[in-house]
Design a protein around this motif. Structure first.
Motif, PDB file in Angstrom:
ATOM      1  N   ARG A 268      -2.061   2.163   8.149  1.00 45.41           N
ATOM      2  CA  ARG A 268      -2.187   3.609   7.921  1.00 45.41           C
ATOM      3  C   ARG A 268      -1.156   4.037   6.885  1.00 45.41           C
ATOM      4  O   ARG A 268      -0.207   4.770   7.186  1.00 45.41           O
ATOM      5  CB  ARG A 268      -2.035   4.375   9.238  1.00 45.41           C
ATOM      6  N   PRO A 269      -1.337   3.572   5.655  1.00 41.40           N
ATOM      7  CA  PRO A 269      -0.298   3.772   4.638  1.00 41.40           C
ATOM      8  C   PRO A 269      -0.006   5.236   4.332  1.00 41.40           C
ATOM      9  O   PRO A 269       1.158   5.610   4.141  1.00 41.40           O
ATOM     10  CB  PRO A 269      -0.838   3.029   3.418  1.00 41.40           C
ATOM     11  N   HIS A 270      -1.041   6.074   4.261  1.00 43.75           N
ATOM     12  CA  HIS A 270      -0.810   7.476   3.896  1.00 43.75           C
ATOM     13  C   HIS A 270       0.044   8.170   4.946  1.00 43.75           C
ATOM     14  O   HIS A 270       1.034   8.856   4.622  1.00 43.75           O
ATOM     15  CB  HIS A 270      -2.143   8.212   3.723  1.00 43.75           C
ATOM     16  N   GLN A 271      -0.313   8.003   6.203  1.00 43.24           N
ATOM     17  CA  GLN A 271       0.431   8.668   7.268  1.00 43.24           C
ATOM     18  C   GLN A 271       1.851   8.097   7.389  1.00 43.24           C
ATOM     19  O   GLN A 271       2.814   8.830   7.636  1.00 43.24           O
ATOM     20  CB  GLN A 271      -0.306   8.521   8.601  1.00 43.24           C
ATOM     21  N   PHE A 272       1.967   6.788   7.190  1.00 42.39           N
ATOM     22  CA  PHE A 272       3.285   6.156   7.279  1.00 42.39           C
ATOM     23  C   PHE A 272       4.198   6.665   6.171  1.00 42.39           C
ATOM     24  O   PHE A 272       5.331   7.088   6.423  1.00 42.39           O
ATOM     25  CB  PHE A 272       3.136   4.644   7.197  1.00 42.39           C
ATOM     26  N   VAL A 273       3.726   6.635   4.932  1.00 40.77           N
ATOM     27  CA  VAL A 273       4.581   7.029   3.822  1.00 40.77           C
ATOM     28  C   VAL A 273       4.880   8.514   3.843  1.00 40.77           C
ATOM     29  O   VAL A 273       5.961   8.951   3.411  1.00 40.77           O
ATOM     30  CB  VAL A 273       3.961   6.583   2.476  1.00 40.77           C
ATOM     31  N   THR A 274       3.971   9.341   4.366  1.00 40.03           N
ATOM     32  CA  THR A 274       4.243  10.773   4.491  1.00 40.03           C
ATOM     33  C   THR A 274       5.423  11.000   5.434  1.00 40.03           C
ATOM     34  O   THR A 274       6.332  11.792   5.135  1.00 40.03           O
ATOM     35  CB  THR A 274       2.998  11.500   4.997  1.00 40.03           C
ATOM     36  N   ALA A 275       5.431  10.305   6.569  1.00 44.83           N
ATOM     37  CA  ALA A 275       6.536  10.440   7.518  1.00 44.83           C
ATOM     38  C   ALA A 275       7.842   9.927   6.914  1.00 44.83           C
ATOM     39  O   ALA A 275       8.905  10.553   7.073  1.00 44.83           O
ATOM     40  CB  ALA A 275       6.217   9.692   8.801  1.00 44.83           C
ATOM     41  N   VAL A 276       7.780   8.809   6.201  1.00 46.41           N
ATOM     42  CA  VAL A 276       8.977   8.208   5.613  1.00 46.41           C
ATOM     43  C   VAL A 276       9.549   9.104   4.514  1.00 46.41           C
ATOM     44  O   VAL A 276      10.773   9.349   4.465  1.00 46.41           O
ATOM     45  CB  VAL A 276       8.668   6.799   5.076  1.00 46.41           C
ATOM     46  N   ARG A 277       8.712   9.610   3.643  1.00 49.04           N
ATOM     47  CA  ARG A 277       9.199  10.454   2.543  1.00 49.04           C
ATOM     48  C   ARG A 277       9.808  11.747   3.065  1.00 49.04           C
ATOM     49  O   ARG A 277      10.834  12.218   2.550  1.00 49.04           O
ATOM     50  CB  ARG A 277       8.082  10.735   1.544  1.00 49.04           C
ATOM     51  N   ALA A 278       9.199  12.332   4.089  1.00 46.88           N
ATOM     52  CA  ALA A 278       9.769  13.549   4.671  1.00 46.88           C
ATOM     53  C   ALA A 278      11.137  13.264   5.276  1.00 46.88           C
ATOM     54  O   ALA A 278      12.078  14.063   5.134  1.00 46.88           O
ATOM     55  CB  ALA A 278       8.816  14.117   5.726  1.00 46.88           C
ATOM     56  N   PHE A 279      11.271  12.127   5.933  1.00 47.90           N
ATOM     57  CA  PHE A 279      12.558  11.761   6.536  1.00 47.90           C
ATOM     58  C   PHE A 279      13.616  11.504   5.472  1.00 47.90           C
ATOM     59  O   PHE A 279      14.757  11.989   5.580  1.00 47.90           O
ATOM     60  CB  PHE A 279      12.357  10.504   7.393  1.00 47.90           C
ATOM     61  N   LEU A 280      13.263  10.779   4.424  1.00 50.93           N
ATOM     62  CA  LEU A 280      14.232  10.471   3.380  1.00 50.93           C
ATOM     63  C   LEU A 280      14.641  11.715   2.587  1.00 50.93           C
ATOM     64  O   LEU A 280      15.761  11.782   2.057  1.00 50.93           O
ATOM     65  CB  LEU A 280      13.663   9.418   2.422  1.00 50.93           C
ATOM     66  N   ALA A 281      13.753  12.699   2.504  1.00 50.27           N
ATOM     67  CA  ALA A 281      14.053  13.916   1.754  1.00 50.27           C
ATOM     68  C   ALA A 281      14.855  14.906   2.566  1.00 50.27           C
ATOM     69  O   ALA A 281      15.434  15.848   2.005  1.00 50.27           O
ATOM     70  CB  ALA A 281      12.761  14.560   1.278  1.00 50.27           C
ATOM     71  N   ALA A 282      14.911  14.745   3.868  1.00 49.71           N
ATOM     72  CA  ALA A 282      15.579  15.723   4.734  1.00 49.71           C
ATOM     73  C   ALA A 282      17.078  15.723   4.477  1.00 49.71           C
ATOM     74  O   ALA A 282      17.677  14.665   4.277  1.00 49.71           O
ATOM     75  CB  ALA A 282      15.291  15.404   6.199  1.00 49.71           C
TER      76      ALA A 282
ATOM     77  N   LEU B 183      14.621   7.027  11.929  1.00 50.05           N
ATOM     78  CA  LEU B 183      13.229   7.371  12.221  1.00 50.05           C
ATOM     79  C   LEU B 183      12.536   6.134  12.758  1.00 50.05           C
ATOM     80  O   LEU B 183      12.610   5.057  12.151  1.00 50.05           O
ATOM     81  CB  LEU B 183      12.519   7.859  10.963  1.00 50.05           C
ATOM     82  N   ILE B 184      11.860   6.275  13.882  1.00 48.66           N
ATOM     83  CA  ILE B 184      11.037   5.204  14.459  1.00 48.66           C
ATOM     84  C   ILE B 184       9.574   5.572  14.224  1.00 48.66           C
ATOM     85  O   ILE B 184       9.132   6.650  14.609  1.00 48.66           O
ATOM     86  CB  ILE B 184      11.293   5.045  15.969  1.00 48.66           C
TER      87      ILE B 184
ATOM     88  N   ARG C 187       0.805  -1.217   0.000  1.00 47.86           N
ATOM     89  CA  ARG C 187       0.000   0.000   0.000  1.00 47.86           C
ATOM     90  C   ARG C 187       0.843   1.275   0.000  1.00 47.86           C
ATOM     91  O   ARG C 187       0.297   2.370  -0.207  1.00 47.86           O
ATOM     92  CB  ARG C 187      -0.943  -0.005   1.202  1.00 47.86           C
ATOM     93  N   ILE C 188       2.131   1.169   0.226  1.00 49.50           N
ATOM     94  CA  ILE C 188       2.993   2.357   0.196  1.00 49.50           C
ATOM     95  C   ILE C 188       3.969   2.334  -0.974  1.00 49.50           C
ATOM     96  O   ILE C 188       4.656   3.318  -1.217  1.00 49.50           O
ATOM     97  CB  ILE C 188       3.776   2.521   1.515  1.00 49.50           C
ATOM     98  N   LEU C 189       4.023   1.235  -1.702  1.00 47.97           N
ATOM     99  CA  LEU C 189       5.047   1.078  -2.734  1.00 47.97           C
ATOM    100  C   LEU C 189       4.906   2.081  -3.871  1.00 47.97           C
ATOM    101  O   LEU C 189       5.907   2.621  -4.366  1.00 47.97           O
ATOM    102  CB  LEU C 189       5.014  -0.337  -3.299  1.00 47.97           C
ATOM    103  N   ALA C 190       3.691   2.318  -4.323  1.00 45.74           N
ATOM    104  CA  ALA C 190       3.513   3.228  -5.457  1.00 45.74           C
ATOM    105  C   ALA C 190       4.062   4.616  -5.137  1.00 45.74           C
ATOM    106  O   ALA C 190       4.663   5.274  -5.996  1.00 45.74           O
ATOM    107  CB  ALA C 190       2.041   3.305  -5.844  1.00 45.74           C
ATOM    108  N   ASP C 191       3.875   5.075  -3.893  1.00 44.54           N
ATOM    109  CA  ASP C 191       4.411   6.376  -3.487  1.00 44.54           C
ATOM    110  C   ASP C 191       5.929   6.349  -3.392  1.00 44.54           C
ATOM    111  O   ASP C 191       6.616   7.245  -3.880  1.00 44.54           O
ATOM    112  CB  ASP C 191       3.821   6.791  -2.137  1.00 44.54           C
ATOM    113  N   LEU C 192       6.481   5.321  -2.763  1.00 45.64           N
ATOM    114  CA  LEU C 192       7.928   5.274  -2.554  1.00 45.64           C
ATOM    115  C   LEU C 192       8.688   5.028  -3.847  1.00 45.64           C
ATOM    116  O   LEU C 192       9.791   5.549  -4.037  1.00 45.64           O
ATOM    117  CB  LEU C 192       8.270   4.186  -1.535  1.00 45.64           C
ATOM    118  N   ALA C 193       8.115   4.224  -4.750  1.00 45.21           N
ATOM    119  CA  ALA C 193       8.827   3.831  -5.962  1.00 45.21           C
ATOM    120  C   ALA C 193       8.911   4.956  -6.989  1.00 45.21           C
ATOM    121  O   ALA C 193       9.640   4.827  -7.978  1.00 45.21           O
ATOM    122  CB  ALA C 193       8.158   2.608  -6.593  1.00 45.21           C
ATOM    123  N   VAL C 194       8.215   6.067  -6.755  1.00 46.68           N
ATOM    124  CA  VAL C 194       8.318   7.201  -7.676  1.00 46.68           C
ATOM    125  C   VAL C 194       9.747   7.741  -7.691  1.00 46.68           C
ATOM    126  O   VAL C 194      10.280   8.106  -8.752  1.00 46.68           O
ATOM    127  CB  VAL C 194       7.323   8.315  -7.277  1.00 46.68           C
TER     128      VAL C 194
END
Length: 281
Positions: free
Chosen positions: A267-281, A226-227, A51-58
């Motif tokens: 909670r895929p949306h909230q999880f991937v939002t936190a992950v993408r923000a962390f990876l982009a920092a 990130l935890i 459920r988070i792959l499509a967002d992360l794989a971009v």
């Protein structure tokens, strides 16, 4: 949104005489995604993270690694700290793909594997995202929560007895906060897999998980971490995340309410939002 295929992204590599299955999707900096805990066989990395792959794989090359005995990788008997085996499998995948340092994401067992990998092969890990995990093989001591946890007891009951739809359903519904996320089709698929490939459960029953505490070694992990932890995790309680926060010098913590042991599934949306923000920092 990117179209992803479980079948076309499927790959394997041989490691220590057994087959390790993984998926390779997306483009960009490599992100290794470690499989979560659940009924075996059938709890694949694809199931937990699809459920988070499509967002992360971009903008990341996502490499999802499956463990032995959980379905896609070979059945395998072991007698060691089991997360060490999973780390060796992951390193075999990275070597096969010609990758050096990578970001590593893992919830549940995958989080413990990610931490183990950062301790044993620090030159291969640049960032960590973990959650729903202990630091140590065999678990960490809790001040308040009982051990074994509810999910741990249900897993032992499920694996030590013959395949049973109700036992698999009870385990899956205890893993998540909202039992409505677990439909009959998922339960029946895992039940059928257990009947079709009993060698996974049989190899697990013959194996020995050698316990080892890693708490003291966590201070060596200095990469950004990130935890992300579910507030209602019934496998690893929230105090487990607070324990990691106390030992990891570079960690931040995000807590997701109304969420259990599989945040990217629940909670895929909230999880991937936190992950993408962390990876982009």
């Amino acid at each position: 949104m990117m179209e992803l295929s479980e079948q076309s992204s499927s790959r394997t590599v041989e490691s220590d005489g057994s087959t390790v299955h993984f998926h390779d999707v997306g483009t960009g900096p490599p992100l290794v995604i470690q499989q979560a805990f659940g009924p075996l066989p059938g709890t694949t990395a694809w199931l937990t993270y699809h459920r988070i792959l499509a967002d992360l794989a971009v903008d990341h090359r996502c490499i999802l690694v499956d463990y032995p005995n959980f379905g896609r990788s070979s059945a395998r008997e072991f007698h060691e700290p089991v997360h060490d085996l999973y780390v060796r499998n992951t390193l075999a995948v990275l070597d096969e793909l010609g990758l050096d340092a990578v970001s590593v994401l893992g919830v549940s067992t995958g989080g413990t594997v990610a931490l183990d990998m950062a301790m044993t092969a620090p030159d291969r890990v640049s960032r960590l995202i973990v959650g729903g995990c202990s630091a140590s093989t065999g678990g960490d001591p809790y001040l308040l929560a009982p051990a074994p946890s509810e999910v741990g007891r249900l897993f032992d009951e499920c694996q030590s007895r013959p395949a049973d739809l109700d036992r698999i359903a009870r385990l899956l519904k205890a893993i998540v906060f909202d039992p409505e996320l677990i439909d009959d089709d998922l339960v029946e698929r895992l039940y059928a897999w257990r009947l079709r490939e009993p060698e996974h459960a049989e190899a697990w029953s013959r194996s020995t998980i050698v316990a080892r505490s890693n708490l003291a070694a966590l201070a060596r992990i200095t990469v950004p971490t990130l935890i992300v932890h579910g507030r209602s995790d019934r496998m690893v309680p929230l105090e487990g995340a607070l324990m990691l926060l106390g030992y990891l010098p570079s960690a931040d913590l995000v807590v997701l309410n109304n969420c259990g042991h599989w945040p990217p599934f629940e909670r895929p949306h909230q999880f991937v939002t936190a992950v993408r923000a962390f990876l982009a920092a």
